[in-house]
Motif scaffolding. Structure first.
Motif, short mmCIF file in Angstrom:
data_model
loop_
_atom_site.label_atom_id
_atom_site.label_comp_id
_atom_site.label_asym_id
_atom_site.label_seq_id
_atom_site.Cartn_x
_atom_site.Cartn_y
_atom_site.Cartn_z
N ARG A 1 0.83 -1.21 0.00
CA ARG A 1 0.00 0.00 0.00
C ARG A 1 0.86 1.26 0.00
NH1 ARG A 1 -3.08 -2.73 3.91
NH2 ARG A 1 -2.17 -1.39 5.53
N ALA A 2 1.91 1.22 0.83
CA ALA A 2 2.75 2.41 0.98
C ALA A 2 3.49 2.76 -0.31
CB ALA A 2 3.76 2.21 2.11
N VAL A 3 3.95 1.76 -1.03
CA VAL A 3 4.78 2.01 -2.21
C VAL A 3 3.98 1.92 -3.51
CG1 VAL A 3 6.81 1.24 -3.52
CG2 VAL A 3 6.85 1.19 -1.02
N LEU A 4 3.19 0.85 -3.66
CA LEU A 4 2.55 0.59 -4.95
C LEU A 4 1.23 1.33 -5.13
CD1 LEU A 4 3.25 -3.24 -5.26
CD2 LEU A 4 4.68 -1.31 -5.94
N SER A 5 0.51 1.54 -4.04
CA SER A 5 -0.78 2.21 -4.17
C SER A 5 -0.70 3.70 -3.85
CB SER A 5 -1.82 1.55 -3.25
OG SER A 5 -2.01 0.19 -3.60
N GLU A 6 0.06 4.03 -2.80
CA GLU A 6 0.11 5.41 -2.36
C GLU A 6 1.35 6.15 -2.85
OE1 GLU A 6 -0.27 5.17 1.87
OE2 GLU A 6 -2.06 3.91 1.75
N GLY A 7 2.27 5.41 -3.48
CA GLY A 7 3.46 6.05 -4.04
C GLY A 7 4.33 6.74 -3.02
N GLY A 8 4.52 6.12 -1.86
CA GLY A 8 5.31 6.72 -0.78
C GLY A 8 6.70 7.12 -1.25
N LEU A 9 7.17 8.25 -0.77
CA LEU A 9 8.48 8.76 -1.17
C LEU A 9 9.61 8.06 -0.43
CD1 LEU A 9 7.74 12.61 -1.30
CD2 LEU A 9 7.79 10.96 -3.19
#
Length: 376
Positions: free
Chosen positions: A25-33
């Motif tokens: 969720r953090a990387v793939l869905s929300e594009g976390g920096l």
């Protein structure tokens, strides 16, 4: 964002899957920096490379094969690797007998060149990847043990949702890179299961198996002399010893990774002559082999010392030349003095710096050099 997704009473398995889902969720869905703390950094890097290529986790994968001519070229180029890997993969089959994992061997581009183990051909998810010629590189199928291993050049383990695409979230994989006798990556070894329990110990197994394959590749190099090297005081097993292949003229023809690291050799660069690495005449190594001399410490021009055992290659009637009559070996004390003098020259006359590099006292440097002058 809540960084602790676990619920009271959750089992370790559900904990693990919850952490993976949080990272997705953090990387793939929300594009976390920032890197997700719940997966290995190399997984985070691979996911972001996939996103940069325009991939999305939900898109369908075709698991395409390269062309028939490209497959043939890959097989031909990988013939030495296939030969070296065959007995190791047979042993792997015994080690994984009760796990439902199987072995995949690829070339350096991620194209499958061999499959071995209990592959369920009735399972389409197995048939998709367990095919010679299928492209399993990161650019083709996203984050997998195969693509990550070839990108990171290190052993990896990933489970289910740590793969990038939803279509690959049924797999659990361990992978390790394979390096040839010239130090370059020639492929990778992958252990994969489908809808199986997580087995992180397979990362150790695949890494150890990779070393065995690399040693077999090194020993297959043409050579007149084989050197086994290790640091003084260590007792390496057969797979962890450094291997150096040497021709009749004293030139290195190949090494395994352990030897390349110990001798500070650059992957892909022309191999040096033995006398450019060991601070002894190269004929001394052949003499040790002929006399079945036990392993002994020898100096390197770097100032370090290694324990070296030498063995002649007598296969196929090969004959190792005798020491040239006009060229005699220097006494070890003279070699030691030459090593010290070179260190002083490299330090531009700074004896203290030369002593520091050599790991000896300044007084010892002076004593050795003065003794040489008195001998003269």
């Amino acid at each position: 964002m809540n960084t602790s997704p676990l619920q009271p009473g959750a089992t370790p398995t559900t904990d693990r899957m919850a952490l993976i889902e949080s990272a997705r969720r953090a990387v793939l869905s929300e594009g976390g920096l920032h890197a997700a703390p719940w997966v290995e950094p190399w997984i985070d890097r691979s996911w972001r490379r996939c996103l940069a290529q325009g991939f999305r986790p939900q898109q369908a994968l075709a698991f395409q094969s390269v062309s028939a001519p490209a497959t043939q070229r890959a097989m031909e180029a990988s013939r030495p690797l296939l030969h070296a890997a065959a007995p190791v993969i047979q042993s792997l089959a015994r080690a994984m007998a009760d796990t439902r994992y199987f072995a995949i061997l690829t070339d350096a581009q991620g194209v499958v060149i061999d499959v071995n183990g209990p592959v369920d051909r009735h399972n389409p998810q197995a048939s998709l990847i367990a095919r010679v010629g299928v492209d399993l590189s990161e650019k083709a199928v996203g984050t997998t043990a195969i693509g990550a291993t070839l990108a990171e050049l290190q052993p990896v383990w990933l489970h289910r949702g740590e793969h990038f695409f939803d279509d690959t979230s049924v797999y659990s994989c361990a992978g390790a890179p394979l390096f040839g006798p010239d130090g370059r990556c020639v492929g990778m070894l992958d252990l994969t299961g489908i809808h199986v329990a997580e087995r992180p110990a397979l990362k150790h197994l695949v890494a150890q198996s990779a070393r065995s394959i690399e040693n077999a590749l090194t020993l297959a190099q043409p050579h007149q002399l084989l050197l086994r090297i290790h640091w003084p005081g260590s007792s390496p097993d057969a797979d962890s010893a450094g291997l150096v292949c040497v021709d009749a003229d004293g030139f290195v023809t190949g090494t395994n990774r352990a030897a390349a690291d110990m001798l500070t050799l650059t992957p892909g660069a022309p191999w040096p002559h033995c006398s450019d690495v060991f601070a002894v005449p190269f004929e001394t190594l052949f003499d040790d082999a002929r006399s079945a001399h036990a392993a002994r410490e020898l100096p390197l021009w770097s100032g370090l010392r290694l324990e070296v055992s030498a063995r002649l290659n007598t296969e196929r009637g090969r004959v190792t030349p005798q020491r040239p009559a006009a060229r005699s070996a220097l006494p070890l004390k003279d070699v030691e003095t030459a090593l010290i003098r070179k260190a002083v020259e490299d330090a531009r006359g700074n004896v203290m710096e030369a002593a520091r590099v050599l790991g000896i006292s300044r007084a010892t440097v002076y004593r050795k050099l003065m003794r040489k002058k008195q001998d003269l």
